[in-house]
Design an enzyme around this catalytic site. Structure first.
Site, short mmCIF file in Angstrom:
data_model
loop_
_atom_site.label_atom_id
_atom_site.label_comp_id
_atom_site.label_asym_id
_atom_site.label_seq_id
_atom_site.Cartn_x
_atom_site.Cartn_y
_atom_site.Cartn_z
N HIS A 224 0.82 -1.20 0.00
CA HIS A 224 0.00 0.00 0.00
C HIS A 224 0.86 1.26 0.00
CE1 HIS A 224 -2.54 -3.17 1.73
NE2 HIS A 224 -3.51 -2.58 1.09
N HIS A 411 -4.91 8.32 4.83
CA HIS A 411 -5.82 8.57 5.95
C HIS A 411 -6.64 9.84 5.74
CE1 HIS A 411 -7.44 8.14 9.94
NE2 HIS A 411 -7.06 9.36 10.27
N SER A 454 -10.87 2.77 8.94
CA SER A 454 -11.62 3.86 9.56
C SER A 454 -13.12 3.61 9.51
CB SER A 454 -11.29 5.18 8.87
OG SER A 454 -9.93 5.50 8.99
N GLY A 495 -11.29 -2.49 16.92
CA GLY A 495 -9.92 -2.54 16.43
C GLY A 495 -8.99 -3.40 17.25
N ARG A 552 -0.97 -0.75 10.02
CA ARG A 552 0.07 -0.93 9.01
C ARG A 552 1.43 -0.46 9.47
NH1 ARG A 552 -3.67 0.84 3.84
NH2 ARG A 552 -4.92 -1.05 3.84
N ASP A 565 0.88 9.52 15.17
CA ASP A 565 -0.04 8.59 14.54
C ASP A 565 -1.17 9.37 13.87
OD1 ASP A 565 -1.20 5.79 14.21
OD2 ASP A 565 -2.85 6.89 15.13
#
Length: 593
Positions: A224, A411, A454, A495, A552, A565
């Site tokens: 990715h 993101h 997400s 998560g 990831r 983050d």
């Protein structure tokens, strides 16, 4: 940061539907499109009564994966996500309904948190509707975790062999449990490792995810656009092949006399000349070890947009895997043997519609007594949510930049897509709608639009938060703190992350603690939000010094230190925007502001 890259495209927001239209138009004898969103790609000659349906899927940008493996003898359908983002559960369900021939469905996908969460949610709904489901996450990348934590490894080009084996088994009309076993056996027998010579760029940003000099390479990169596990000097083709094969041979435990299949895969902009050089040395190395190569494929089979580089994948063969590998198939990306003429008639069985999350926007809330004390009305709550969307979109480039350093760079793009969908959903909400119902509406909109990691995380957060205040029409300080705490817990549960993992949880937890403490000490609604935003800011800042343990960026290990983050950053933006909107609506400032 580098200058913007060039891409042949129209509007970035149209790139996936236009790509699908072009693909279907180029291969009408192989593929058709299905589903309300047009994101399920189905084999013309695949699904049929009594056959287990094989559904693959993942983000776009890896072409020909995943839709390129849809065809007779391979996958029956693929769910197509946004660039580098998992398809949502609804898109996966669209593909599964088309693939199901009454014998059950098997899901195959790479082991990434977003794919795992979205496919799990789809499997839960499909199972609830009476369809038997099995799921196999591909874990072939030896660089991404040590062997004792093999379940944490990500899937890269090993999808190729797992899809082939499972598709052949299904085409032979084997039962669901047997296909599940064979897919897992293929996965356990497959190892990959790769290198990247340059980064890729997302269509929406056109900025390289990371920078690398002309004299370096990234070893153990992700699929990715993530950086590698480590960076080292650029090596010769023979040296690269030696490095990659040494790790694969040792991890797979290959011995003299073994027989294997080999895939040398280009990542998007690597010439066939270079790939053949890698294959040449790969054959030499395996031959020197007394390992026979039964079959090889060289080319682009699982790419990362325009990334330069390559991966090598090895499948250790036995009698059953050898036979299934040779079984005929025909798809855009792979054809083996001869396939009989296609039967274009649709053969899947009828299905009962599966209820999606939060479809009844108001539901029973209108029929129960709701508390009306509190200064956060449903209208103000919706203002707060609209403010969040505006704040996220305004900072999307910053969020993507943060993600590009330690992740895949999407993101900000993903969050923008989700909050645009939320804004449309809020615009359709009736004035009388309760906060709980609005949260359900937001959850469905975000999940259906985004997928990725997400999508399930925020959808679960909204649903849990709405349920936590389901007995109220207006929110007071305590209810607002409960909303934040429930959202936080939903994200932790979905998560499976905890504080210290370097995820959005590291911002949500201190925000929830601060909000709860403030409410218990008699703070106002505005003061609760101010404390929550401050807690999120502190948590976000603390992620800079953490080693990532989830998501990831976890594959980067120590290389993740020194970077915020991105999920924690978007959490802070969310709570800050909620605070500012509430202050504006009530005309209040917290003490000391």
């Amino acid at each position: 940061m580098s200058a913007r890259t060039k891409k042949i495209m129209n509007a970035p927001e149209d790139i996936i539907p236009q790509m699908i239209e072009g693909m279907i138009g180029a291969h009408p004898d192989l593929l058709r499109v299905a589903g309300a969103a047009g994101r399920a790609i189905v084999a013309i000659d695949g699904p049929r009564p009594g056959k287990v349906g094989v559904v693959v899927g993942g983000g776009s940008g890896h072409e020909p994966a995943f839709a390129g493996y849809v065809g007779r003898g391979l996958a029956d359908a693929a769910a197509v996500g946004n660039v580098f983002a998992s398809p949502s559960p609804e898109l996966i369900l669209d593909a599964a309904r088309e693939a199901d021939g009454g014998a059950g469905v098997v899901f195959l996908y790479g082991n990434y948190s977003g794919d795992v969460m979205n496919f799990d949610m789809a499997a839960e709904e499909l199972s609830a509707s009476g369809v038997a489901v099995k799921s196999v996450a591909v874990t072939d990348d030896v660089a991404s975790a040590p062997k004792e934590r093999i379940g944490e490894r990500r899937g890269i080009a090993g999808d190729f062999f797992v899809f082939k084996i499972a598709g052949a088994a299904a085409d032979r009309m084997l039962p669901l449990d047997e296909i599940d076993r064979l897919a897992r056996h293929a996965n356990a027998s497959t190892r990959s490792m790769g290198v990247a010579l340059s980064a890729c760029s997302l269509p929406q940003t056109r900025k390289l995810n990371f920078e690398i000099s002309a004299d370096d390479m990234e070893i153990g990169m992700g699929l990715h656009g993530e950086p590698g596990i480590r960076r080292g000097p650029l090596e010769t083709a023979d040296e690269i092949a030696q490095d990659l094969l040494s790790a694969i041979i040792a991890d797979l435990g290959l011995r003299r006399g073994d027989e294997v299949a080999v895939l040398v895969n280009g990542l998007g902009s690597t010439s066939m000349m270079e790939l053949y050089l890698l294959h040449r040395k790969t054959q030499h190395i395996l031959s020197d070890h007394g390992i026979a190569v039964a079959r090889s494929w060289v080319g682009e089979y699982a790419t990362s947009l325009e990334m330069a580089g390559a991966s090598i994948t090895v499948l250790r063969l036995d009698d059953e895997l050898r036979a299934l590998l040779a079984h005929p198939c025909r798809s855009v990306a792979l054809t083996v043997g001869e396939i009989a003429a296609a039967n274009p008639a649709r053969a899947n069985v009828a299905h009962t519609a599966v209820q999606t999350r939060g479809d009844d926007a108001d539901g029973a809330a209108e029929h129960k007594e709701l508390a009306t004390d509190g200064d956060v009305t449903p209208a103000i709550f919706r203002q707060m949510m609209r403010k969040v969307g505006a704040a996220i979109i305004a900072e999307k480039d910053w969020l993507s930049q943060l993600d590009g350093v330690i992740g895949d760079g999407d993101h900000g793009v993903t969050m923008e897509i989700g909050w645009i969908a939320v804004a449309k959903a809020l615009a359709a909400a009736p004035d009388h709608e309760t906060i709980e119902a609005t949260c359900k509406r937001m959850a469905k909109a975000f999940l259906d639009a985004v997928g990725a990691s997400s999508g399930p995380l925020y959808a679960t957060a909204f649903l849990r938060a709405g349920t936590a205040v389901g007995d109220r029409r207006n929110l007071d300080a305590n209810a607002l703190a409960s909303w934040i705490a429930a959202a936080c817990q939903g994200i932790r549960d979905r998560g499976r992350s905890e504080p210290g993992d370097k995820t959005m949880v590291d911002a949500w937890v201190p925000a929830a603690v601060a909000a709860t403490n403030a409410a218990q000490n008699g703070a106002s609604s505005v003061e609760v939000m101010v404390k929550a935003a401050a807690g999120a800011k502190d948590g976000m800042d603390r992620t800079t010094d953490m080693v990532a343990r989830r998501g990831r960026s976890a594959k980067l290990g120590e290389r993740s230190i020194g970077h915020i983050d991105p999920g924690a950053a978007s959490t802070y933006l969310t709570l800050r925007a909620m605070t500012e909107a509430l202050q504006g609506a009530l005309g209040q400032k917290a003490p000391g502001q």
